[in-house]
Design a protein around this motif. Structure first.
Motif, PDB file in Angstrom:
ATOM      1  N   VAL A 298       7.929   0.584  -7.371  1.00 56.58           N
ATOM      2  CA  VAL A 298       8.679   1.225  -6.292  1.00 56.58           C
ATOM      3  C   VAL A 298       8.059   0.929  -4.932  1.00 56.58           C
ATOM      4  CG1 VAL A 298       9.658   3.036  -7.747  1.00 56.58           C
ATOM      5  CG2 VAL A 298       7.556   3.488  -6.503  1.00 56.58           C
ATOM      6  N   ALA A 299       6.731   0.914  -4.843  1.00 55.98           N
ATOM      7  CA  ALA A 299       6.084   0.642  -3.555  1.00 55.98           C
ATOM      8  C   ALA A 299       6.368  -0.777  -3.079  1.00 55.98           C
ATOM      9  CB  ALA A 299       4.583   0.866  -3.657  1.00 55.98           C
ATOM     10  N   GLY A 300       6.586  -1.709  -4.007  1.00 56.58           N
ATOM     11  CA  GLY A 300       6.857  -3.090  -3.646  1.00 56.58           C
ATOM     12  C   GLY A 300       8.321  -3.383  -3.377  1.00 56.58           C
ATOM     13  N   THR A 301       9.162  -2.367  -3.480  1.00 53.91           N
ATOM     14  CA  THR A 301      10.595  -2.536  -3.220  1.00 53.91           C
ATOM     15  C   THR A 301      10.857  -2.457  -1.727  1.00 53.91           C
ATOM     16  OG1 THR A 301      11.154  -1.577  -5.370  1.00 53.91           O
ATOM     17  CG2 THR A 301      12.890  -1.583  -3.694  1.00 53.91           C
ATOM     18  N   GLU A 302      11.432  -3.490  -1.174  1.00 55.16           N
ATOM     19  CA  GLU A 302      11.735  -3.543   0.255  1.00 55.16           C
ATOM     20  C   GLU A 302      12.556  -2.317   0.656  1.00 55.16           C
ATOM     21  OE1 GLU A 302      11.484  -4.967   4.033  1.00 55.16           O
ATOM     22  OE2 GLU A 302      10.590  -5.930   2.284  1.00 55.16           O
ATOM     23  N   GLY A 303      12.124  -1.637   1.677  1.00 55.12           N
ATOM     24  CA  GLY A 303      12.849  -0.479   2.188  1.00 55.12           C
ATOM     25  C   GLY A 303      12.494   0.828   1.495  1.00 55.12           C
ATOM     26  N   PHE A 304      11.660   0.793   0.455  1.00 58.67           N
ATOM     27  CA  PHE A 304      11.270   2.032  -0.221  1.00 58.67           C
ATOM     28  C   PHE A 304      10.165   2.726   0.566  1.00 58.67           C
ATOM     29  CE2 PHE A 304       8.490   4.499  -2.898  1.00 58.67           C
ATOM     30  CZ  PHE A 304       9.398   5.353  -3.500  1.00 58.67           C
ATOM     31  N   PHE A 305      10.297   4.051   0.740  1.00 59.18           N
ATOM     32  CA  PHE A 305       9.300   4.788   1.505  1.00 59.18           C
ATOM     33  C   PHE A 305       8.731   6.008   0.801  1.00 59.18           C
ATOM     34  CE2 PHE A 305      11.860   2.567   4.669  1.00 59.18           C
ATOM     35  CZ  PHE A 305      10.864   1.834   5.278  1.00 59.18           C
ATOM     36  N   GLU A 306       9.537   6.776   0.069  1.00 61.09           N
ATOM     37  CA  GLU A 306       8.992   8.060  -0.354  1.00 61.09           C
ATOM     38  C   GLU A 306       9.679   8.627  -1.593  1.00 61.09           C
ATOM     39  OE1 GLU A 306       8.027  12.373   1.765  1.00 61.09           O
ATOM     40  OE2 GLU A 306       9.048  10.813   2.885  1.00 61.09           O
ATOM     41  N   LEU A 307       8.866   9.257  -2.434  1.00 60.84           N
ATOM     42  CA  LEU A 307       9.299  10.150  -3.502  1.00 60.84           C
ATOM     43  C   LEU A 307       8.483  11.416  -3.322  1.00 60.84           C
ATOM     44  CD1 LEU A 307       9.117   7.989  -6.766  1.00 60.84           C
ATOM     45  CD2 LEU A 307      11.183   8.919  -5.732  1.00 60.84           C
TER      46      LEU A 307
ATOM     47  N   ALA B  18       0.855  -1.189   0.000  1.00 61.25           N
ATOM     48  CA  ALA B  18       0.000   0.000   0.000  1.00 61.25           C
ATOM     49  C   ALA B  18       0.889   1.236   0.000  1.00 61.25           C
ATOM     50  CB  ALA B  18      -0.913  -0.001   1.219  1.00 61.25           C
ATOM     51  N   PHE B  19       0.365   2.316  -0.577  1.00 59.89           N
ATOM     52  CA  PHE B  19       1.131   3.550  -0.636  1.00 59.89           C
ATOM     53  C   PHE B  19       0.196   4.746  -0.736  1.00 59.89           C
ATOM     54  CE2 PHE B  19       0.927   1.590  -4.837  1.00 59.89           C
ATOM     55  CZ  PHE B  19       0.458   2.616  -5.661  1.00 59.89           C
ATOM     56  N   PHE B  20       0.712   5.897  -0.358  1.00 55.07           N
ATOM     57  CA  PHE B  20       0.019   7.166  -0.515  1.00 55.07           C
ATOM     58  C   PHE B  20       0.314   7.690  -1.914  1.00 55.07           C
ATOM     59  CE2 PHE B  20       1.099  11.771  -0.433  1.00 55.07           C
ATOM     60  CZ  PHE B  20      -0.192  12.272  -0.444  1.00 55.07           C
ATOM     61  N   GLY B  21      -0.727   8.199  -2.564  1.00 55.82           N
ATOM     62  CA  GLY B  21      -0.532   8.832  -3.865  1.00 55.82           C
ATOM     63  C   GLY B  21      -0.894   7.903  -4.995  1.00 55.82           C
ATOM     64  N   PRO B  22      -0.472   8.216  -6.176  1.00 63.06           N
ATOM     65  CA  PRO B  22       0.337   9.375  -6.518  1.00 63.06           C
ATOM     66  C   PRO B  22      -0.501  10.650  -6.568  1.00 63.06           C
ATOM     67  CG  PRO B  22      -0.191   8.204  -8.522  1.00 63.06           C
ATOM     68  CD  PRO B  22      -0.766   7.411  -7.374  1.00 63.06           C
ATOM     69  N   VAL B  23       0.159  11.750  -6.314  1.00 61.08           N
ATOM     70  CA  VAL B  23      -0.444  13.062  -6.493  1.00 61.08           C
ATOM     71  C   VAL B  23       0.076  13.529  -7.847  1.00 61.08           C
ATOM     72  CG1 VAL B  23      -0.587  15.413  -5.604  1.00 61.08           C
ATOM     73  CG2 VAL B  23      -0.485  13.461  -4.019  1.00 61.08           C
ATOM     74  N   VAL B  24      -0.803  13.562  -8.835  1.00 61.33           N
ATOM     75  CA  VAL B  24      -0.393  13.860 -10.211  1.00 61.33           C
ATOM     76  C   VAL B  24      -1.484  14.687 -10.883  1.00 61.33           C
ATOM     77  CG1 VAL B  24      -1.313  11.656 -11.054  1.00 61.33           C
ATOM     78  CG2 VAL B  24       0.434  12.824 -12.374  1.00 61.33           C
ATOM     79  N   THR B  25      -1.059  15.667 -11.666  1.00 58.57           N
ATOM     80  CA  THR B  25      -2.020  16.495 -12.377  1.00 58.57           C
ATOM     81  C   THR B  25      -1.435  16.976 -13.693  1.00 58.57           C
ATOM     82  OG1 THR B  25      -3.637  18.275 -12.102  1.00 58.57           O
ATOM     83  CG2 THR B  25      -1.428  18.724 -11.311  1.00 58.57           C
TER      84      THR B  25
ATOM     85  N   GLU C 288      -1.985   4.516 -22.168  1.00 53.70           N
ATOM     86  CA  GLU C 288      -0.797   3.758 -21.768  1.00 53.70           C
ATOM     87  C   GLU C 288       0.080   4.546 -20.785  1.00 53.70           C
ATOM     88  OE1 GLU C 288       1.653   0.660 -21.117  1.00 53.70           O
ATOM     89  OE2 GLU C 288      -0.346   0.634 -22.008  1.00 53.70           O
ATOM     90  N   ALA C 289       0.054   5.863 -20.845  1.00 51.56           N
ATOM     91  CA  ALA C 289       0.808   6.661 -19.865  1.00 51.56           C
ATOM     92  C   ALA C 289       0.283   6.387 -18.449  1.00 51.56           C
ATOM     93  CB  ALA C 289       0.715   8.146 -20.192  1.00 51.56           C
ATOM     94  N   ALA C 290      -1.026   6.226 -18.311  1.00 51.81           N
ATOM     95  CA  ALA C 290      -1.605   5.874 -17.011  1.00 51.81           C
ATOM     96  C   ALA C 290      -1.113   4.501 -16.582  1.00 51.81           C
ATOM     97  CB  ALA C 290      -3.127   5.903 -17.086  1.00 51.81           C
ATOM     98  N   GLY C 291      -1.066   3.557 -17.513  1.00 43.48           N
ATOM     99  CA  GLY C 291      -0.585   2.212 -17.213  1.00 43.48           C
ATOM    100  C   GLY C 291       0.876   2.199 -16.795  1.00 43.48           C
ATOM    101  N   ARG C 292       1.698   2.992 -17.470  1.00 47.25           N
ATOM    102  CA  ARG C 292       3.121   3.041 -17.103  1.00 47.25           C
ATOM    103  C   ARG C 292       3.311   3.632 -15.713  1.00 47.25           C
ATOM    104  NH1 ARG C 292       3.440   4.745 -22.412  1.00 47.25           N
ATOM    105  NH2 ARG C 292       3.806   6.893 -21.762  1.00 47.25           N
ATOM    106  N   LEU C 293       2.526   4.671 -15.383  1.00 47.35           N
ATOM    107  CA  LEU C 293       2.622   5.230 -14.036  1.00 47.35           C
ATOM    108  C   LEU C 293       2.200   4.183 -13.006  1.00 47.35           C
ATOM    109  CD1 LEU C 293       3.155   7.489 -12.043  1.00 47.35           C
ATOM    110  CD2 LEU C 293       0.848   8.379 -12.528  1.00 47.35           C
ATOM    111  N   TRP C 294       1.141   3.444 -13.304  1.00 44.10           N
ATOM    112  CA  TRP C 294       0.702   2.355 -12.420  1.00 44.10           C
ATOM    113  C   TRP C 294       1.837   1.353 -12.213  1.00 44.10           C
ATOM    114  CZ3 TRP C 294      -2.880   0.822  -9.099  1.00 44.10           C
ATOM    115  CH2 TRP C 294      -2.978  -0.531  -8.798  1.00 44.10           C
ATOM    116  N   ASP C 295       2.429   0.908 -13.311  1.00 42.26           N
ATOM    117  CA  ASP C 295       3.519  -0.071 -13.225  1.00 42.26           C
ATOM    118  C   ASP C 295       4.649   0.451 -12.344  1.00 42.26           C
ATOM    119  OD1 ASP C 295       2.030  -1.575 -15.056  1.00 42.26           O
ATOM    120  OD2 ASP C 295       3.273  -0.967 -16.776  1.00 42.26           O
TER     121      ASP C 295
END
Length: 186
Positions: free
Chosen positions: A163-172, A138-145, A151-158
């Motif tokens: 990044v959210a599934g990377t162990e130790g990743f917390f924030e951008l 689970a993650f907060f965001g994205p905040v995007v406008t 496909e751009a939406a799909g790439r952002l999803w991917d």
């Protein structure tokens, strides 16, 4: 904005979305905030109470259409009378007008706080809304406008899921340079 993005992701990725209720009014309850922001949050209780009551009485499938109907009026049409927003949105979605009565009371506040708390339990207290949960991540965001399309939406999803599934990743994060762009064209 995130809801618009997720609707685009649904078109290009095999995801199954469950819409849940979060509230900036609940998130910021009891916080010392500037007077104008506090007033906006105080007014924000009504519509979200109505969404909670609608889901409680008519099922979870009404959450997104009602949310969209309210958002259209607030963000796209610039309506500021939230009583009218709620009344018109209920009519558009085909829900009983009496649901608007919960806006001014606290009869569904326990359910509202519980719905909000479920999301916060997934990500912690150092974030806001929106929260996205994918399997065990689970993650907060994205905040995007504006919301990416196709496909751009799909790439952002991917990328978000990666990044959210990377162990130790917390924030951008970076400073916002524009306000929300509510692009209504497809």
């Amino acid at each position: 904005m995130t809801s618009r993005w997720i609707m685009e992701v649904e078109k290009v990725r095999p995801i199954d979305v469950t819409w849940s209720v979060m509230s900036l009014s609940v998130l910021n309850e009891g916080r010392d905030l500037p007077e104008d922001y506090r007033a906006m949050l105080d007014n924000g209780w009504g519509p979200v109470r109505v969404v909670i009551a609608a889901a409680k009485e008519h099922g979870r499938d009404v959450v997104k259409p009602l949310y969209d109907a309210m958002g259209e009026r607030i963000h796209h049409q610039g309506m500021q009378d939230l009583t009218a927003v709620v009344e018109q949105a209920l009519a558009e979605v085909g829900l009983p007008a009496e649901l608007a009565d919960v806006a001014s009371g606290d009869s569904v506040d326990d359910e509202l706080r519980a719905s909000h708390a479920r999301a916060m339990e997934l990500v912690g207290d150092d974030v806001g809304t929106p929260v996205i949960a994918v399997n065990d991540v689970a993650f907060f965001g994205p905040v995007v406008t504006p919301a990416p399309k196709g496909e751009a939406a799909g790439r952002l999803w991917d990328g978000c899921v990666l990044v959210a599934g990377t162990e130790g990743f917390f924030e951008l994060k970076r400073t916002r340079t524009v306000g929300p762009i509510f692009d209504t064209t497809d």
